[in-house]
Design an enzyme around this catalytic site. Structure first.
Site, PDB file in Angstrom:
ATOM      1  N   ALA A   1       6.305  89.613  43.204  1.00 55.42           N
ATOM      2  CA  ALA A   1       6.730  88.661  44.240  1.00 55.42           C
ATOM      3  C   ALA A   1       8.113  89.055  44.738  1.00 55.42           C
ATOM      4  CB  ALA A   1       6.756  87.246  43.681  1.00 55.42           C
TER       5      ALA A   1
ATOM      6  N   ALA B   1      11.130  87.084  47.022  1.00 57.08           N
ATOM      7  CA  ALA B   1      11.636  85.934  47.778  1.00 57.08           C
ATOM      8  C   ALA B   1      13.016  86.287  48.333  1.00 57.08           C
ATOM      9  CB  ALA B   1      11.699  84.706  46.885  1.00 57.08           C
TER      10      ALA B   1
ATOM     11  N   ILE C   1      15.992  85.391  47.391  1.00 58.94           N
ATOM     12  CA  ILE C   1      17.068  85.567  46.426  1.00 58.94           C
ATOM     13  C   ILE C   1      16.736  86.598  45.364  1.00 58.94           C
ATOM     14  CG2 ILE C   1      18.152  84.377  44.461  1.00 58.94           C
ATOM     15  CD1 ILE C   1      18.590  81.998  46.239  1.00 58.94           C
ATOM     16  N   ALA C   2      15.492  86.615  44.904  1.00 61.01           N
ATOM     17  CA  ALA C   2      15.145  87.471  43.771  1.00 61.01           C
ATOM     18  C   ALA C   2      13.831  88.201  44.001  1.00 61.01           C
ATOM     19  CB  ALA C   2      15.063  86.645  42.492  1.00 61.01           C
TER      20      ALA C   2
ATOM     21  N   LYS D   1      12.891  89.317  36.445  1.00 61.85           N
ATOM     22  CA  LYS D   1      13.365  88.684  37.683  1.00 61.85           C
ATOM     23  C   LYS D   1      14.763  89.228  37.976  1.00 61.85           C
ATOM     24  CE  LYS D   1      13.941  84.055  39.734  1.00 61.85           C
ATOM     25  NZ  LYS D   1      13.812  82.598  39.461  1.00 61.85           N
TER      26      LYS D   1
ATOM     27  N   ASP E   1       9.818  71.838  41.111  1.00 64.03           N
ATOM     28  CA  ASP E   1       9.113  72.669  42.096  1.00 64.03           C
ATOM     29  C   ASP E   1       7.722  73.031  41.567  1.00 64.03           C
ATOM     30  OD1 ASP E   1       8.886  73.956  44.521  1.00 64.03           O
ATOM     31  OD2 ASP E   1       9.782  75.829  43.813  1.00 64.03           O
TER      32      ASP E   1
END
Length: 550
Positions: A213, A215, A217-218, A235, A373
């Site tokens: 993945a 995103a 930010i990371a 991560k 979340d």
């Protein structure tokens, strides 16, 4: 304006509190008679009164202006000092972000101009949304997405804080997607070497160069540890993200300070305080040490409550984790929307959902923070049948008082006791007004009567496997999401009309409950989440708080 307003009777009478002396008594009596309609006014007396009223209004305006000017003069040195210090801390990265901001502005501005051009040629004319330009909810969201990490997170904050922002912006920013192109694997390797302080192959036997993945930010990569052979995910904070966050948030802070300086009404709304909260929340999200702490806290909760056979959170490998690198156990499973796989893993999807609800509700009471979340990407059914909680980057904190009120609020939704609901919301919301509980309850009843009309559609998709004849089945829920959001916003809007302002935790909790509501409609359509005896929402340990609402 003063004349017409006075004639309509909307302004208070101009008077002095002293008793009239003999010389002024006839004029005062004449004035009273004139205003009561008992005599024809003398034009000169009437003009005098109007002039006096106008003069008083002008004097009050001058006093207010003088007071505001004096306050501004006193606060100006502090404003300049804040701007200088913030600019120094931002440094040259501020100029880079300015250039990137101009580029994003030009890009979205081009989209807006193209849409305006098309609308001009249509018979319906230019929609009101286009008339607002880049300040409209749609184009502002697009601008935020182009501006990257900080503004995407800011957009998500707007979506989760309906008591602070207009409803049309809250609704639009629900669509603010956190996705970004991946960083080259060479850059990720460089960060790992710098952060770990030793050769990568001394820690990891293998790292998949293709990210799982990516995103704003990371970025997340699958890997295998050397020695233990454990499967893990790494991560990694993207390069330069923290600098971008600091530069952007400093700019937002300066803008808030200037707005408060120019308009004290923003100060009463605690605009700078809100920006500071956003800054603290965002900088926490890029500190993976804090995320590791949140995960470990949740794992201790599962251990202490004997829930390790029902739910799991990934183990953190501290020896290869830093502020910018987080190495975690890799959990294998599927989102709670994958019907085909869920049915093959467990006999009762409803029982799995009940487990997820009980574990999450219990964490509200037993952990310092709660998972804020729980969308389908972060809440899985694992291969061994347990519920997996992933990604603790966004968490909330709830006080005993707020949770006690929240319990009563949830219970009153189930029982349709609207006066209890009103009392709970009053207890949760900060207000200096005396609220009419019964009137508030009647307004809430009107809102919640519409919840029965919410439409839900379950869309099931099937696809043949490439190498086999097996058919994969997945599902998505098209709950009329706008209706669900509108319902929540209506509660906030009506509450605000009574002077209530809710803490951000309330919005975060409600957002998670809406996620669980969707899972319920999909996995257990006959389940009443708030009334089913198998689901434990109310805390016995905090029953003394609940008694305040009885």
């Amino acid at each position: 304006m003063a004349v017409s307003t006075f004639r309509s009777g909307r302004l208070p009478l101009f008077h002095h509190p002293q008793l009239p002396n003999k010389a002024t008594a006839p004029a005062a009596a004449c004035t009273r008679n004139m205003l009561n309609g008992r005599s024809n006014p003398n034009p000169r007396i009437k003009s005098f009164i109007l002039f006096a009223q106008y003069s008083q209004s002008q004097t009050q305006q001058r006093d207010r202006f003088s007071s505001r000017l004096q306050s501004s003069i006193e606060n100006f040195p502090k404003l300049v000092e804040d701007i200088v210090q913030t600019s120094i801390s931002t440094g040259p990265r501020g100029a880079l972000r300015l250039a990137q901001g101009i580029q994003a502005f030009v890009g979205v501005g081009g989209e807006w101009l193209a849409d305006v051009s098309r609308s001009t040629n249509s018979s319906t004319g230019i929609p009101s949304e286009l008339q607002l330009g880049l300040l409209s909810p749609l184009y502002l969201r697009k601008l935020f997405e182009r501006m990257g990490a900080t503004y995407i997170k800011l957009g998500q904050f707007i979506a989760s804080a309906p008591s602070l922002f207009p409803p049309e912006y809250v609704e639009e920013f629900q669509k603010c997607f956190d996705r970004a192109p991946p960083v080259p694997f060479e850059d990720i390797q460089k960060i790992l070497r710098e952060e770990l302080g030793r050769p990568i192959d001394s820690v990891y036997e293998y790292i998949d160069p293709t990210p799982i993945a990516s995103a704003s930010i990371a970025q997340v990569h699958g890997a295998r540890l050397r020695g233990s052979q454990d499967d893990v995910v790494i991560k990694v904070l993207k390069p330069g993200i923290e600098d971008i966050l600091v530069a952007d948030l400093n700019f937002v802070y300066i803008a808030a300070r200037i707005l408060e300086f120019l308009n004290p009404d923003f100060s009463r709304a605690s605009l700078v305080g809100i920006v500071k909260d956003i800054r603290e929340s965002m900088l926490e999200e890029v500190d993976f040490n804090k995320e590791a702490t949140n995960i470990e806290s949740f794992r201790r909760y599962l251990q202490a409550m004997g829930l390790t056979r029902q739910a799991a959170a990934p183990r953190v490998y501290n020896y290869c984790s830093t502020r910018q690198v987080l190495t975690m156990e890799r959990l294998y499973g599927v989102p709670l929307t994958d019907l085909d796989t869920i049915s093959s893993l467990v006999s009762s999807p409803e029982d799995s959902l009940i487990t997820a609800l009980n574990v999450w509700f219990g964490s509200l009471l037993a952990c310092e923070t709660f998972h804020a979340d729980v969308h389908a990407g972060n809440l899985w059914l694992l291969r061994d049948g347990r519920i997996g909680f992933l990604d603790f980057g966004i968490v909330g904190r709830i006080s005993p008082k707020t949770w006690a009120a929240m319990e009563v609020f949830l219970a009153s939704i189930a029982t349709e006791e609207y006066e209890s609901m009103a009392s709970a919301l009053i207890e949760m919301g900060a207000t200096n007004k005396n609220v009419d509980t019964k009137a508030f309850a009647r307004d809430l009843e009107k809102i919640f009567s519409s919840i029965q009309e919410l439409d839900t559609e379950v869309v099931v998709a099937t696809a043949k496997g490439t190498n086999t004849n097996a058919t994969a089945v997945s599902a998505n829920i098209i709950v009329d999401e706008r209706q669900m959001n509108a319902l929540f916003l209506d509660v906030v809007r009506v509450s605000e009309s009574y002077g209530l302002r809710f803490p951000r935790e309330f919005a975060l909790l409600m957002k998670q409950l809406l996620y669980f509501d969707r899972y319920t409609r999909l996995l257990a359509p006959n389940l009443n989440m708030l009334q089913d005896q198998r689901i434990s929402i109310v805390s016995n340990r905090r029953s003394n708080y609940r008694d305040n609402f009885r």
